[in-house]
Design an enzyme around this catalytic site. Structure first.
Site, PDB file in Angstrom:
ATOM      1  N   HIS A   3      -7.828 -18.481  -0.598  1.00  0.00           N
ATOM      2  CA  HIS A   3      -6.783 -17.831  -1.141  1.00  0.00           C
ATOM      3  C   HIS A   3      -7.367 -15.925  -0.743  1.00  0.00           C
ATOM      4  O   HIS A   3      -6.585 -15.250  -0.138  1.00  0.00           O
ATOM      5  CB  HIS A   3      -7.086 -17.486  -2.798  1.00  0.00           C
ATOM      6  N   ASP A  27      14.657   2.032  18.448  1.00  0.00           N
ATOM      7  CA  ASP A  27      13.636   0.955  17.764  1.00  0.00           C
ATOM      8  C   ASP A  27      12.699   0.857  17.771  1.00  0.00           C
ATOM      9  O   ASP A  27      11.746   1.932  17.669  1.00  0.00           O
ATOM     10  CB  ASP A  27      14.134  -0.351  18.662  1.00  0.00           C
ATOM     11  N   TRP A  47     -14.205 -15.284   1.917  1.00  0.00           N
ATOM     12  CA  TRP A  47     -13.272 -14.836   2.548  1.00  0.00           C
ATOM     13  C   TRP A  47     -14.429 -13.856   3.550  1.00  0.00           C
ATOM     14  O   TRP A  47     -14.055 -13.168   4.549  1.00  0.00           O
ATOM     15  CB  TRP A  47     -12.677 -13.730   2.077  1.00  0.00           C
ATOM     16  N   SER A 102      -2.169 -10.472  16.714  1.00  0.00           N
ATOM     17  CA  SER A 102      -1.697  -9.865  16.258  1.00  0.00           C
ATOM     18  C   SER A 102      -1.167  -8.575  15.339  1.00  0.00           C
ATOM     19  O   SER A 102      -0.403  -7.612  15.829  1.00  0.00           O
ATOM     20  CB  SER A 102      -1.048 -11.138  15.026  1.00  0.00           C
ATOM     21  N   SER A 103      -2.925  -8.121  15.549  1.00  0.00           N
ATOM     22  CA  SER A 103      -2.175  -6.708  14.602  1.00  0.00           C
ATOM     23  C   SER A 103      -2.538  -5.576  15.728  1.00  0.00           C
ATOM     24  O   SER A 103      -2.689  -4.163  15.352  1.00  0.00           O
ATOM     25  CB  SER A 103      -3.773  -6.622  13.107  1.00  0.00           C
ATOM     26  N   HIS A 128     -14.455  -2.881   5.279  1.00  0.00           N
ATOM     27  CA  HIS A 128     -14.228  -1.844   4.042  1.00  0.00           C
ATOM     28  C   HIS A 128     -13.369  -0.725   4.704  1.00  0.00           C
ATOM     29  O   HIS A 128     -12.128  -0.471   4.612  1.00  0.00           O
ATOM     30  CB  HIS A 128     -15.623  -1.031   4.506  1.00  0.00           C
ATOM     31  N   GLU A 138     -10.526  -1.633   6.028  1.00  0.00           N
ATOM     32  CA  GLU A 138      -9.631  -3.548   6.692  1.00  0.00           C
ATOM     33  C   GLU A 138      -9.144  -2.774   4.634  1.00  0.00           C
ATOM     34  O   GLU A 138      -8.195  -2.551   4.232  1.00  0.00           O
ATOM     35  CB  GLU A 138     -10.646  -4.549   6.848  1.00  0.00           C
ATOM     36  N   TYR A 150      -8.768  -0.063   2.934  1.00  0.00           N
ATOM     37  CA  TYR A 150      -7.794   1.475   2.780  1.00  0.00           C
ATOM     38  C   TYR A 150      -6.517   0.812   4.216  1.00  0.00           C
ATOM     39  O   TYR A 150      -5.839   1.413   3.704  1.00  0.00           O
ATOM     40  CB  TYR A 150      -8.502   2.429   3.735  1.00  0.00           C
ATOM     41  N   SER A 198       4.779   8.003  -1.871  1.00  0.00           N
ATOM     42  CA  SER A 198       5.078   9.245  -1.827  1.00  0.00           C
ATOM     43  C   SER A 198       6.519   9.735  -0.972  1.00  0.00           C
ATOM     44  O   SER A 198       6.940  10.536  -1.808  1.00  0.00           O
ATOM     45  CB  SER A 198       4.245   9.800  -0.785  1.00  0.00           C
ATOM     46  N   HIS A 232     -22.390   0.088   1.187  1.00  0.00           N
ATOM     47  CA  HIS A 232     -22.836   0.011  -0.926  1.00  0.00           C
ATOM     48  C   HIS A 232     -22.006  -1.569  -0.554  1.00  0.00           C
ATOM     49  O   HIS A 232     -21.512  -1.112  -2.220  1.00  0.00           O
ATOM     50  CB  HIS A 232     -21.337   1.659  -0.415  1.00  0.00           C
ATOM     51  N   HIS A 233     -21.322  -1.962   0.424  1.00  0.00           N
ATOM     52  CA  HIS A 233     -21.034  -3.627   0.107  1.00  0.00           C
ATOM     53  C   HIS A 233     -22.085  -4.125  -0.084  1.00  0.00           C
ATOM     54  O   HIS A 233     -22.881  -5.848  -0.547  1.00  0.00           O
ATOM     55  CB  HIS A 233     -20.235  -4.682   0.920  1.00  0.00           C
ATOM     56  N   THR A 268      -8.746  10.969  -2.710  1.00  0.00           N
ATOM     57  CA  THR A 268      -8.501   9.915  -4.080  1.00  0.00           C
ATOM     58  C   THR A 268      -7.831  10.735  -4.618  1.00  0.00           C
ATOM     59  O   THR A 268      -6.524  10.954  -5.401  1.00  0.00           O
ATOM     60  CB  THR A 268      -9.000   9.450  -4.074  1.00  0.00           C
ATOM     61  N   LYS A 281      -5.140  13.018  -3.848  1.00  0.00           N
ATOM     62  CA  LYS A 281      -3.671  12.459  -3.889  1.00  0.00           C
ATOM     63  C   LYS A 281      -3.074  11.825  -5.164  1.00  0.00           C
ATOM     64  O   LYS A 281      -2.005  12.483  -5.459  1.00  0.00           O
ATOM     65  CB  LYS A 281      -3.801  11.096  -3.188  1.00  0.00           C
ATOM     66  N   ARG A 329     -19.676 -13.969  -9.312  1.00  0.00           N
ATOM     67  CA  ARG A 329     -18.216 -14.268  -8.808  1.00  0.00           C
ATOM     68  C   ARG A 329     -18.394 -15.517  -8.325  1.00  0.00           C
ATOM     69  O   ARG A 329     -19.288 -16.315  -8.263  1.00  0.00           O
ATOM     70  CB  ARG A 329     -17.798 -13.570  -8.239  1.00  0.00           C
TER      71      ARG A 329
END
Ligand code: HEM
Ligand SMILES: [Cu+2]
Lengths: 376, 530
Positions: free
Chosen positions: B81, B110, B146, B174-175, B258, B260, B262, B273, B307-308, B333, B336, B455
């Protein structure tokens, strides 16, 4: 992968729906806990929470005001402003100041959490898949702590007890008002030792020893769970800490030592096959069944079957070796350090004779002692 | 050279030059709109697949006890998931939006490298085919979350982990190809007069995201390669028994992980925006500070990874550094959010579906930001870490943040893409059901998390039962509602009122100067920028 029993499922759902909150409780916040640190953390948590609420009320207030009053349908005419350097500087600066005001108490609390010096008692905590081992370093006492909730409750075949999934066969016992230092490590994968009431959560990492500490103020039973995904029984790895008065703690310690001495005597006793088999069955259920399953069929390919396995019906010596030393690079642990010679002999005897493994073999505690002495 | 000559021979009948017909059009296409469309459909298919797995999880958690699946399979479901939602649903959806909109917004014909664009897309279905097929392999699919922490994912994982590694490599390739293409397009193909500071924010946020991708996807590739070596070639990067370090895994993983998160939010900032000013009929407040805020967030995302890992046993100074750095992210943040609110302030607001999603985005993302700030406070994090509080937090940023942002963008640009208006009533229904379902599903997770529910567990203590049941009901509602979206999109493609080029009264930007739907080849001559 799917569990059967649809009718039971439906029955369970409908009772649940019928009585609304059959389970009564609606706990929704951190516990304040029973230590100075847990209360500092609780206060910190509430402070930050209320600051967020206030900011939220202001920001969302302006937003809802705009949504209600500046609707086109009310004939609002759009203004054209799109910049204001002063305002943009202000709302960089003010949040910054708020953060500083949060960082100060957070730093103080963190320093407190990290102060593991000058402990009265040191307990080594080792995480295993899926149980905890507690070793009282000064007293030569050590034992495993396993989930004690019956399988039938988990499978919804019996009503669930009050401490469903949060109960163990042997809790960690500690005295109140003493500084207890935990030395936390793991034997296989990463686990995390967490008791919310003590506000202690520290990862148990193979190859590392982490430190944490607590000083519990009130006698009582405090419950927690492993907090790092550690495999299939991660959800079934509870922690129970029993805080006792100094006298009760001493009494417990003495009893514990005596029991250990008795256990050692058993080694030299003459065992019958039946005794070994029935003791072995208990050890198996407690220690081995988590992976190899109660029916000995395992979960191939990760957890091999014992039923009919080459090792379990072949040479006893090889079987002893696997159990005592484990198998490098797999989930099979070295149980030589975890179980007594009696338990190892018993469980091997059981495995060699259960589920149609009719070898008729008997492995006695002395075999294990000899194996160890041979230095293998 | 031949391309140039070709072009000349075709100039006369350029206006007949449409897409080829049939199946091979999609396989071989190099057209940014076709590729964008394929990305979006692929992403939606993955969203439903990942969603189905979430439904399995929530069914099992509907009440205490094991009812539906066994713990082993439960772990496979959470892992797939998470992986599918992150790499299969959110990231490709953003790439799809970029493919469609970036050339149209900067006045380009293009993407810069159309053939590579085709490859970047077609790698993905194969990567996910491999990943999902591991469910049917002996030992089952990956079951280590994950975040796939070692040594659980190296020493104790099912054999399918090797396929998982292959599939992660393919997603990464790919990315990176997609990101290179987007950077090249934005830097080289802007119409004359489109200076950097005139670019729409969506283009800006994607430019920054693309740099993040190029910086961190190789790190992810590195960490899975180290795993591969540990599993098959006898190295001990993460095996303490061989002199390795399990915590090293986490440092490397989160140095990717991390930024990722963002990557999964910045393009949504860009879309919102564009949408809020349109339906406020007022220019975006603080364009310049929005650009700087986005860049600061991207920069900070590289220095907060640990921080993780507040509970792994870092030294005190390390904890303090990562705590302060993380708290700092709240500043840009905040800028924004304040700017979006001020854009709405004294506008003339209407509430079409894209605007509803955008407003919900701002409110709910901010709530997710608040819980993020709480998580940043290291001592409190000891209590929150790896509980449902975290699950609540990241779903509050991912579902309203990434997913609502994507929905807002799709509703906003769908009339442009298809030439038809979508059904506004159905759109609003989709919004409100999603909004209610999402909050019902994820808000109670804050409560059970604080009350002590870890979790990634298939079964829980009785005190968590009530809120879990509510969560599951909300999740089923949210899940089912997404099928309505499928219906809305198909209906819009097949029928619906003709859309004008402008589509929305207050819309600004080059894309609205094109007809709806835009011609197969966008801007064969560069537009004029005022
Ligand atoms: C209907 C919508 C969704 C529901 C009901 C749902 C539910 C859940 C649940 C119950 C978990 C497991 C938590 C645990 O046991 O630790 C989970 C994990 C996760 N979800 Fe979702 N989710 C939904 C949508 C999403 C979306 C849209 C994303 C990403 C964009 C996402 C990303 C994740 C991630 C990354 C994890 C962590 C997986 C892991 O623990 O390894 N989810 N979700
Ligand atoms: Cu564990």
């Amino acid at each position: 992968m799917l569990l059967g029993d649809k009718p039971k499922l439906i029955a369970a759902f409908s009772t649940l729906l019928a009585c609304g909150s059959v389970y009564g409780e609606w706990g929704y916040n951190l516990p304040q806990g029973v230590t100075e640190v847990s209360r500092s953390i609780y206060d910190l948590h509430m402070t930050i929470f209320w600051i967020c609420v206030v900011i939220g009320v202001v920001v969302f207030g302006v937003m809802f005001w705009s949504m209600l009053m500046h609707r086109k349908s009310l004939g609002a005419k759009p203004a054209a402003f799109h910049e204001n350097t002063l305002i943009e500087i202000i709302w960089t600066a003010i949040p910054f100041l708020i953060l500083v005001s949060m960082a100060v108490p957070a730093t103080q609390t963190l320093i407190q959490v990290y102060d593991t010096k000058e402990s009265d008692i040191d307990i080594q905590i080792t995480g295993y898949q899926w149980k905890w081992h507690y070793k009282y370093l000064a007293d030569d006492v050590g034992f495993f702590s396993n989930l004690s909730t019956p399988k039938a409750e988990i499978a919804n075949e019996e009503p669930k007890g009050d401490h469903y999934l949060l109960e163990v066969d042997e809790p960690m016992v500690v005295p109140v008002n003493k500084k207890i230092r935990f030395l936390i490590t793991a034997n296989d994968v990463i686990h995390s030792w967490w008791v919310p009431d003590l506000a202690v959560k520290k990862d148990a990492i193979p190859g590392f020893i982490n430190e944490a500490w607590t000083r519990i103020e009130e006698p009582g039973i405090y419950r927690g769970q492993c907090a790092e995904l550690c495999g299939k029984d991660h959800g079934f790895m509870p922690i129970v800490v029993e805080a006792k008065s100094a006298e009760d703690y001493q009494a417990w310690l003495v009893a514990k030592k005596e029991a250990a001495a008795k256990e050692r005597e058993l080694r030299d006793k003459v065992w019958t096959s039946e005794e070994l088999y029935s003791r072995g069955e208990k050890v198996y259920i407690k220690t081995c069944a988590a992976c190899h399953q109660a029916n000995g069929e395992g979960v191939p390919p990760v957890f091999p079957a014992i039923k009919g396995s080459k090792i379990a019906v072949g040479e006893p010596q090889k079987h002893i070796e696997v159990v005592v030393n484990g198998v490098q690079g797999t989930a099979m642990q070295a149980f030589g350090k975890q179980l007594s010679e009696v338990d190892i002999a018993a469980v091997i005897t059981y495995q060699r004779n259960a589920w149609g493994n009719n070898t008729g073999d008997q492995v006695v505690p002395m075999d294990i002692v000899k194996f160890n002495e041979a230095g293998q | 050279m031949s391309a140039v000559i070709d072009d000349h021979t075709h100039t006369a009948d350029d206006h007949h030059h449409g897409p080829a017909k049939g199946f091979m059009r999609w396989v071989l296409t190099t057209n940014h709109k076709d590729i964008g469309t394929m990305y979006l459909w692929f992403s939606f298919a993955m969203f439903l697949t990942g969603g189905l797995m979430a439904m399995v999880i929530r069914s099992e958690l509907f009440q205490p006890g094991l009812q539906i699946v066994d713990p082993e399979f439960f772990n496979q479901m959470t892992t797939l998931h998470g992986l599918i939602m992150v790499f299969g649903a959110v990231m490709p959806a953003f790439v799809g939006l970029a493919n469609w909109m970036v050339p149209m917004m900067i006045g380009a014909p293009d993407m810069a490298m159309p053939r590579m664009n085709n490859w970047s897309f077609w790698i993905l279905p194969f990567a996910f085919f491999i990943l999902i097929s591991s469910l049917f392999m002996e030992g089952g699919a990956p079951n280590f979350g994950w975040t796939f922490y070692a040594p659980l994912s190296t020493t104790y994982a099912p054999p399918s982990v090797t396929f998982f590694i292959l599939s992660v490599h393919m997603m990464g390739i790919s990315s990176i190809m997609g990101a290179i293409n987007i950077i090249a397009t934005i830097l080289n193909l802007r119409a004359p007069g489109m200076t950097m500071m005139k670019m729409p924010l969506f283009v800006w946020t994607w430019l920054i995201t693309a740099f993040l991708l190029i910086a961190v996807m190789p790190v992810l590739a590195g960490v899975v390669t180290m795993m591969l070596m540990d599993i098959h070639f006898g190295t001990s990067f993460f095996n303490a028994g061989g002199g390795g370090d399990p915590v090293l895994f986490q440092h490397v993983f989160w140095f990717f992980g991390h930024p990722e998160v963002y990557i999964m939010i910045l393009p949504a900032f860009g879309a919102v925006s564009a949408i809020i000013p349109t339906f406020s009929r007022k220019p975006l407040f603080g364009y310049t500070s929005m650009v700087y805020a986005t860049a600061s967030i991207a920069f900070l995302s590289f220095i907060v990874w640990a921080h993780h890992m507040f509970t792994v046993g870092m030294p005190l100074t390390g904890e303090l550094f990562f705590m302060y750095a993380t708290m700092l992210i709240a500043v840009p943040t905040g800028v924004k959010v304040f700017n979006w609110v001020t854009t709405m302030y004294r506008g003339a607001l209407t509430f079409e579906t894209p605007m509803l999603f955008a407003i919900a985005f701002v409110i709910l993302f901010t709530i997710g930001g608040f819980s993020g700030l709480m998580l940043a406070i290291a001592p409190s994090d000891f209590q929150y870490h790896d509980t449902y509080f975290v699950v609540a937090h990241f779903h509050y940023v991912l579902v309203p943040g990434a997913i609502f942002g994507i929905y807002a963008g799709i509703y906003y640009w769908l009339p442009k893409w298809t030439g038809h208006m979508y059904d506004e009533l159905l759109g609003k229904t989709h919004f409100w059901l999603s909004f209610i379902g999402m909050n019902l599903a994820f808000f109670p997770m804050h409560f059970v998390g604080l009350a002590g529910m870890p979790r990634r567990i298939p079964d829980y203590a009785l005190q968590f039962a009530n809120f879990n049941m509510i969560s599951s009901v909300g999740a089923f509602l949210f899940g089912a509602t997404q099928l309505l979206f499928l219906f809305i999109v198909i209906k819009t493609i097949m029928s619906g009122k003709k859309a004008t080029p402008q589509v929305w009264e207050g819309a600004e930007g080059l894309e609205w100067s094109l007809p709806s739907p835009p011609p197969y080849h966008t801007f064969s001559t560069p537009p004029d920028i005022k």
